[in-house]
Design a protein around this motif. Structure first.
Motif, PDB file in Angstrom:
ATOM      1  N   HIS A 173       0.783  -1.242   0.000  1.00 17.60           N
ATOM      2  CA  HIS A 173       0.000   0.000   0.000  1.00 17.60           C
ATOM      3  C   HIS A 173       0.812   1.289   0.000  1.00 17.60           C
ATOM      4  O   HIS A 173       0.228   2.373  -0.141  1.00 17.60           O
ATOM      5  N   ALA A 174       2.123   1.216   0.159  1.00 22.48           N
ATOM      6  CA  ALA A 174       2.931   2.429   0.262  1.00 22.48           C
ATOM      7  C   ALA A 174       2.945   3.210  -1.050  1.00 22.48           C
ATOM      8  O   ALA A 174       3.001   2.628  -2.134  1.00 22.48           O
ATOM      9  N   ALA A 175       2.942   4.522  -0.935  1.00 23.85           N
ATOM     10  CA  ALA A 175       2.964   5.370  -2.127  1.00 23.85           C
ATOM     11  C   ALA A 175       4.346   5.442  -2.756  1.00 23.85           C
ATOM     12  O   ALA A 175       4.484   5.507  -3.978  1.00 23.85           O
ATOM     13  N   VAL A 176       5.403   5.420  -1.923  1.00 19.09           N
ATOM     14  CA  VAL A 176       6.769   5.531  -2.432  1.00 19.09           C
ATOM     15  C   VAL A 176       7.708   4.624  -1.637  1.00 19.09           C
ATOM     16  O   VAL A 176       7.842   4.785  -0.412  1.00 19.09           O
ATOM     17  N   ASP A 177       8.341   3.682  -2.312  1.00 20.11           N
ATOM     18  CA  ASP A 177       9.431   2.896  -1.718  1.00 20.11           C
ATOM     19  C   ASP A 177       9.101   2.364  -0.325  1.00 20.11           C
ATOM     20  O   ASP A 177       9.848   2.572   0.620  1.00 20.11           O
ATOM     21  N   THR A 178       7.990   1.690  -0.189  1.00 20.16           N
ATOM     22  CA  THR A 178       7.486   1.080   1.055  1.00 20.16           C
ATOM     23  C   THR A 178       7.194   2.071   2.173  1.00 20.16           C
ATOM     24  O   THR A 178       7.069   1.675   3.331  1.00 20.16           O
ATOM     25  N   THR A 179       7.064   3.352   1.864  1.00 25.05           N
ATOM     26  CA  THR A 179       6.707   4.337   2.890  1.00 25.05           C
ATOM     27  C   THR A 179       5.375   4.994   2.533  1.00 25.05           C
ATOM     28  O   THR A 179       5.054   5.185   1.362  1.00 25.05           O
ATOM     29  N   PHE A 180       4.633   5.361   3.552  1.00 24.07           N
ATOM     30  CA  PHE A 180       3.292   5.908   3.349  1.00 24.07           C
ATOM     31  C   PHE A 180       3.334   7.414   3.094  1.00 24.07           C
ATOM     32  O   PHE A 180       2.796   8.230   3.856  1.00 24.07           O
ATOM     33  N   VAL A 181       3.959   7.759   2.005  1.00 21.91           N
ATOM     34  CA  VAL A 181       4.067   9.167   1.606  1.00 21.91           C
ATOM     35  C   VAL A 181       2.687   9.766   1.358  1.00 21.91           C
ATOM     36  O   VAL A 181       2.517  10.992   1.435  1.00 21.91           O
ATOM     37  N   GLN A 182       1.689   8.933   1.081  1.00 19.61           N
ATOM     38  CA  GLN A 182       0.330   9.447   0.873  1.00 19.61           C
ATOM     39  C   GLN A 182      -0.206  10.190   2.090  1.00 19.61           C
ATOM     40  O   GLN A 182      -1.153  10.976   1.982  1.00 19.61           O
ATOM     41  N   PHE A 183       0.416   9.964   3.261  1.00 17.01           N
ATOM     42  CA  PHE A 183      -0.015  10.644   4.474  1.00 17.01           C
ATOM     43  C   PHE A 183       0.920  11.788   4.872  1.00 17.01           C
ATOM     44  O   PHE A 183       0.780  12.361   5.957  1.00 17.01           O
TER      45      PHE A 183
END
Length: 211
Positions: A173-183
């Protein structure tokens, strides 16, 4: 962690009932030390020595009572989750839209309170740290490049096993490289501009916006 802005980060039942023992070190470091790039240090047992000056790093976001579980149980305890990242990683992300090796993110959990001083509505953060977790990218140290650690004290953060659900949740579900940049409101536009959003996130986001 009830997963919050970081992901598997947040309150997942790892929080103690009382205030946490860890306390950030006082801001007494030299200018040279402040500007030095953070280098992850591990013990012979595989523990990570947590950075104590993380509150001098770049602040990314705060989540309030976030949960990625649709069946999350209600709780009388309300929590804020504050996310910080080491400055050198932040600068690279601003330039490229993705995270460099040795990126370190910390999620700090604090209890939300509503009664205090002149406050009449809403919530503010309490003084005690209730939990702290670390998400680190160290390509030479971890087969999957990224790892999660639960901070137990000022000198010890223990590795969360790769089989833990936070790893698969971030991967899916991460937006960028396994991190939740969407938040992360200041970084999502950067990733959009640089074209680094993951295909899985874009597909998932498109599905959510059409509901």
């Amino acid at each position: 962690m009830r997963i919050s802005a970081l992901a598997c980060f947040a309150v997942t039942g790892l929080l103690a009932a009382g205030a946490w023992a860890f306390r950030p070190a006082p801001a007494t470091v030299s200018a040279a030390a402040e500007n030095a790039a953070y280098t992850p240090t591990y013990t012979k047992d595989g523990d990570l020595i947590p950075p104590t000056q993380y509150r001098e790093w770049v602040y990314l976001t705060t989540g309030l009572d976030m949960s990625y579980n649709p069946k999350a149980s209600s709780s009388d305890m309300s929590m804020f989750d504050n996310v910080f990242v080491n400055p050198e990683a932040y600068r690279v992300f601003q330039a490229t839209g993705t995270w460099p090796d040795k990126t370190v993110m910390l999620l700090e959990s604090r209890q939300a309170q509503s009664k205090g001083s002149i406050n009449k509505s809403g919530h503010f953060q309490s003084g005690g740290v209730m939990g702290l977790e670390i998400h680190i990218k160290d390509e030479s140290h971890f087969p999957g490049k990224w790892a999660f650690f639960d901070v137990a004290s000022e000198t010890k953060a223990t590795l969360i096993p790769p089989a833990a659900p936070c790893y698969s949740c971030h991967a899916e579900h991460a937006a960028v490289d396994t991190t939740f940049v969407q938040f992360y409101p200041t970084l999502l536009p950067v990733a959009q501009k640089k074209g680094t959003l993951s295909a899985s996130y874009q597909k998932e986001n498109a599905a959510e916006t059409t509901k």
